[in-house]
Design a protein around this motif. Sequence first.
Motif, PDB file in Angstrom:
ATOM      1  N   GLU A 215       0.810  -1.206   0.000  1.00  0.00           N
ATOM      2  CA  GLU A 215       0.000   0.000   0.000  1.00  0.00           C
ATOM      3  C   GLU A 215       0.853   1.271   0.000  1.00  0.00           C
ATOM      4  O   GLU A 215       0.596   2.221   0.738  1.00  0.00           O
ATOM      5  CB  GLU A 215      -0.948  -0.004   1.211  1.00  0.00           C
ATOM      6  N   GLY A 216       1.902   1.248  -0.810  1.00  0.00           N
ATOM      7  CA  GLY A 216       2.726   2.436  -0.963  1.00  0.00           C
ATOM      8  C   GLY A 216       3.779   2.646   0.098  1.00  0.00           C
ATOM      9  O   GLY A 216       4.531   3.620   0.043  1.00  0.00           O
ATOM     10  N   ARG A 217       3.859   1.748   1.096  1.00  0.00           N
ATOM     11  CA  ARG A 217       4.888   1.904   2.118  1.00  0.00           C
ATOM     12  C   ARG A 217       5.731   0.631   2.197  1.00  0.00           C
ATOM     13  O   ARG A 217       5.304  -0.434   1.754  1.00  0.00           O
ATOM     14  CB  ARG A 217       4.270   2.199   3.487  1.00  0.00           C
ATOM     15  N   VAL A 218       6.920   0.768   2.758  1.00  0.00           N
ATOM     16  CA  VAL A 218       7.821  -0.370   2.896  1.00  0.00           C
ATOM     17  C   VAL A 218       7.721  -0.903   4.318  1.00  0.00           C
ATOM     18  O   VAL A 218       7.887  -0.160   5.285  1.00  0.00           O
ATOM     19  CB  VAL A 218       9.272   0.036   2.577  1.00  0.00           C
ATOM     20  N   ASP A 219       7.419  -2.189   4.446  1.00  0.00           N
ATOM     21  CA  ASP A 219       7.324  -2.836   5.750  1.00  0.00           C
ATOM     22  C   ASP A 219       8.547  -3.714   5.976  1.00  0.00           C
ATOM     23  O   ASP A 219       9.030  -4.385   5.062  1.00  0.00           O
ATOM     24  CB  ASP A 219       6.065  -3.704   5.837  1.00  0.00           C
ATOM     25  N   HIS A 220       9.017  -3.710   7.218  1.00  0.00           N
ATOM     26  CA  HIS A 220      10.155  -4.541   7.598  1.00  0.00           C
ATOM     27  C   HIS A 220       9.722  -5.509   8.692  1.00  0.00           C
ATOM     28  O   HIS A 220       9.018  -5.121   9.622  1.00  0.00           O
ATOM     29  CB  HIS A 220      11.314  -3.697   8.125  1.00  0.00           C
ATOM     30  N   GLU A 221      10.128  -6.764   8.585  1.00  0.00           N
ATOM     31  CA  GLU A 221       9.920  -7.722   9.667  1.00  0.00           C
ATOM     32  C   GLU A 221      11.261  -8.353   9.996  1.00  0.00           C
ATOM     33  O   GLU A 221      11.948  -8.869   9.119  1.00  0.00           O
ATOM     34  CB  GLU A 221       8.913  -8.801   9.287  1.00  0.00           C
ATOM     35  N   PHE A 222      11.629  -8.291  11.266  1.00  0.00           N
ATOM     36  CA  PHE A 222      12.898  -8.820  11.744  1.00  0.00           C
ATOM     37  C   PHE A 222      12.622 -10.060  12.592  1.00  0.00           C
ATOM     38  O   PHE A 222      11.736 -10.039  13.446  1.00  0.00           O
ATOM     39  CB  PHE A 222      13.618  -7.788  12.609  1.00  0.00           C
ATOM     40  N   LEU A 223      13.389 -11.129  12.392  1.00  0.00           N
ATOM     41  CA  LEU A 223      13.333 -12.283  13.274  1.00  0.00           C
ATOM     42  C   LEU A 223      14.538 -12.197  14.201  1.00  0.00           C
ATOM     43  O   LEU A 223      15.685 -12.301  13.761  1.00  0.00           O
ATOM     44  CB  LEU A 223      13.360 -13.589  12.484  1.00  0.00           C
ATOM     45  N   ILE A 224      14.250 -11.984  15.496  1.00  0.00           N
ATOM     46  CA  ILE A 224      15.296 -11.745  16.483  1.00  0.00           C
ATOM     47  C   ILE A 224      15.420 -12.945  17.406  1.00  0.00           C
ATOM     48  O   ILE A 224      14.434 -13.394  18.000  1.00  0.00           O
ATOM     49  CB  ILE A 224      14.979 -10.488  17.316  1.00  0.00           C
ATOM     50  N   ALA A 225      16.622 -13.494  17.532  1.00  0.00           N
ATOM     51  CA  ALA A 225      16.900 -14.568  18.482  1.00  0.00           C
ATOM     52  C   ALA A 225      17.288 -13.938  19.814  1.00  0.00           C
ATOM     53  O   ALA A 225      18.175 -13.086  19.873  1.00  0.00           O
ATOM     54  CB  ALA A 225      18.031 -15.455  17.973  1.00  0.00           C
ATOM     55  N   LEU A 226      16.626 -14.373  20.881  1.00  0.00           N
ATOM     56  CA  LEU A 226      16.766 -13.725  22.188  1.00  0.00           C
ATOM     57  C   LEU A 226      17.216 -14.712  23.257  1.00  0.00           C
ATOM     58  O   LEU A 226      16.615 -15.783  23.430  1.00  0.00           O
ATOM     59  CB  LEU A 226      15.424 -13.115  22.616  1.00  0.00           C
TER      60      LEU A 226
END
Length: 273
Positions: free
Chosen positions: A236-247
């Motif tokens: 929808e016109g924007r850039v989405d980021h998804e991070f997979l973080i090991a904790l």
Amino acid sequence: MAGLEKYLIPRAQIDVEAMAQQFYHYLRIGAEDAEVLSQFPSQRDEKIAALYASPACKPSFWPRDMIGDDPSPEEVDAFLAQANAQIDQLTPPKDLDERLIRVHVSGAALMMYQQYKYSHGLRAHRDLQRQVFVRYNALMKEWHQNEFPRLFPQRAGNMGGDPASSTPPTHRAPLSPPATRHAARAKLVTASDIAEYLNSPHTLLDKQFEHSPPPGQDEGYKGLWELESYTTRKREGRVDHEFLIALEACDGATIPMDREEVGFLLRYSTIVS
């Protein structure tokens, strides 16, 4: 961040035991079916190839491949209800075909539940999130120690550890503290560092951080952490980021986070390796 608010579960409605039992349900089914299928590798691989050749088969277990990038809470609930009903219909499985379908359905349901009910739903209640995590791991450990040897006696005697992962969506070895030689190189993450990391997520790879929030801040993720992977997509016109973080705080489990959540981790972190 605002888009995730719709998934938040009011604290008064959170049932830690019920959520842990739901995780356990999906994880136990996955572990049992994977073990049975592993005893018939040729048949299993042929059936998997046939399943993936079907146009009706989704390309992965990722929720976005199942119901899109921005489902409503109602769509999530409908997906889980349908998956649970299908799992019930396939329990107990009558043959390898039903086992293969059941393990795929339970895997997809696990990923959906983890992202929208656990990660997003409990994101404002880190203490309860941790309680759910501890409880379902205890349930799986008990299953591995008691039920698994009964179901698979030929395997139980040869197991050096748990036969299957107990942490969604993936489980890694707990993060190891950095070697002593790295201690002198630890440095605080600066504001300019944060901007660079968030604008160029690949620069986070192969680095390890230690998160130490000050008093009054959320301490649910305190300890070592690192980026396992990230995805970027336009919507929808924007850039989405998804991070997979090991904790380290979650025994090495990977938790999906958005840009703002990773920024919070970085704000109170030091680079340790």
